[in-house]
Scaffold this motif. Sequence first.
Motif, PDB file in Angstrom:
ATOM      1  N   ARG A   1       4.454   4.803  13.970  1.00  0.00           N
ATOM      2  CA  ARG A   1       5.779   4.336  14.070  1.00  0.00           C
ATOM      3  C   ARG A   1       6.732   5.539  15.188  1.00  0.00           C
ATOM      4  O   ARG A   1       7.557   4.963  15.802  1.00  0.00           O
TER       5      ARG A   1
ATOM      6  N   LYS B   1       0.831  -1.314   0.025  1.00  0.00           N
ATOM      7  CA  LYS B   1      -0.079   0.130   0.063  1.00  0.00           C
ATOM      8  C   LYS B   1       0.759   1.267  -0.016  1.00  0.00           C
ATOM      9  O   LYS B   1       0.496   2.240  -0.583  1.00  0.00           O
TER      10      LYS B   1
ATOM     11  N   ASP C   1      -3.757  -5.872  14.800  1.00  0.00           N
ATOM     12  CA  ASP C   1      -4.318  -4.607  14.021  1.00  0.00           C
ATOM     13  C   ASP C   1      -5.939  -5.144  13.596  1.00  0.00           C
ATOM     14  O   ASP C   1      -6.474  -4.143  13.546  1.00  0.00           O
TER      15      ASP C   1
HETATM   16  O1   DC Z   1       1.520   0.501   7.743  1.00  0.00           O
HETATM   17  P1   DC Z   1       2.498   0.273   8.737  1.00  0.00           P
HETATM   18  O2   DC Z   1       3.184  -1.174   9.088  1.00  0.00           O
HETATM   19  O3   DC Z   1       3.752   1.168   8.731  1.00  0.00           O
HETATM   20  O4   DC Z   1       1.820   0.714  10.200  1.00  0.00           O
HETATM   21  C1   DC Z   1       2.668   0.628  11.454  1.00  0.00           C
HETATM   22  C2   DC Z   1       1.704   0.135  12.511  1.00  0.00           C
HETATM   23  O5   DC Z   1       0.604   1.304  12.659  1.00  0.00           O
HETATM   24  C3   DC Z   1       0.923  -1.117  12.029  1.00  0.00           C
HETATM   25  O6   DC Z   1       0.823  -1.799  13.344  1.00  0.00           O
HETATM   26  C4   DC Z   1      -0.802  -0.538  12.178  1.00  0.00           C
HETATM   27  C5   DC Z   1      -0.818   0.827  12.635  1.00  0.00           C
HETATM   28  N1   DC Z   1      -1.374   1.789  11.832  1.00  0.00           N
HETATM   29  C6   DC Z   1      -2.918   2.028  12.374  1.00  0.00           C
HETATM   30  O7   DC Z   1      -3.288   1.626  13.106  1.00  0.00           O
HETATM   31  N2   DC Z   1      -3.474   2.838  11.542  1.00  0.00           N
HETATM   32  C7   DC Z   1      -2.955   3.492  10.508  1.00  0.00           C
HETATM   33  N3   DC Z   1      -3.873   4.312   9.806  1.00  0.00           N
HETATM   34  C8   DC Z   1      -1.725   3.314  10.028  1.00  0.00           C
HETATM   35  C9   DC Z   1      -1.227   2.454  10.617  1.00  0.00           C
END
Ligand code: DC
Length: 271
Positions: A61, A38, A200
Amino acid sequence: MSIISFRKTDFLPSSNTDAVPGARRIVIAVDGPAASGKGTLAKRLADRLGYAYLDTGALYRAVAMATLEIGGDPAQWTDVEPAINIIKRNLTPELLSNPLLRTPEVSEGASKVAALPQVRQALLEYQRAFAVNPPGYVGGAVLDGRDIGSVVCPDADIKFFITASVDERARRRFIELQQGFETTSFETVLEDIKRRDQRDQTRSIAPTLAADDAYILDTTGLTPAETLEEAIGVIRAQFLAETAETAGTAGSSSGGGSGGAAATKAEKMAV
Ligand code: DC
């Protein structure tokens, strides 16, 4: 490199007074699980369309990394709250693209802070302001995350939900970590991804789920360039359908004439 040392720049949504009167920006939501592709798609879409791009995962993060830096537990709101305040004061594009945000420890911490309702609420306003008034006076914004189409921007013009098999996602993340000189095994990466998916997808607030009106795009077996072309095809088809709908409505009520406005929308996006 410490998060606390980051300089504040102008990586802030434009204020309402900056907005061109009557000009509504296009908002594209790109959601999906970890390493689904994504981020790559959202960045390429933003480049292609000349829109602003926000990696909302990087916000979570950064909050996790700042919490760890000050010795806190990412699962405890009382430890995370001071980190949020640091991040809000120091938000920069450099911070959000810092490779240190990609370590397994920070990934794990991000998944924990993202499960805290107070953290989600604290980051919501910034994300919405970015979508409505993106920095740089551009025509739109592309946001990627987990809940953009469902919670942050439920009225987004286009919503994508990007998926890929868990093995394929682990393979991609493994390669990415190797390029960043992280030493970890494929099995560890696979287990990390499965654990984060579980957290998640099952958290009580804003779990990772496709919005009802999202276009689901499986990137297993697709290159980033093929994924981009598929997404552009979806955008083009959606706007052509809107054009036809508007023309049809106008035709039945006033004899036509307003279909051009929707056509302009597609043309303006140059898709
Ligand atoms: O997309 P990513 O792997 O960089 O996201 C890091 C963490 O943040 C992942 O555990 C999900 C969370 N996240 C979220 O809960 N809501 C979002 N809009 C973006 C990421």
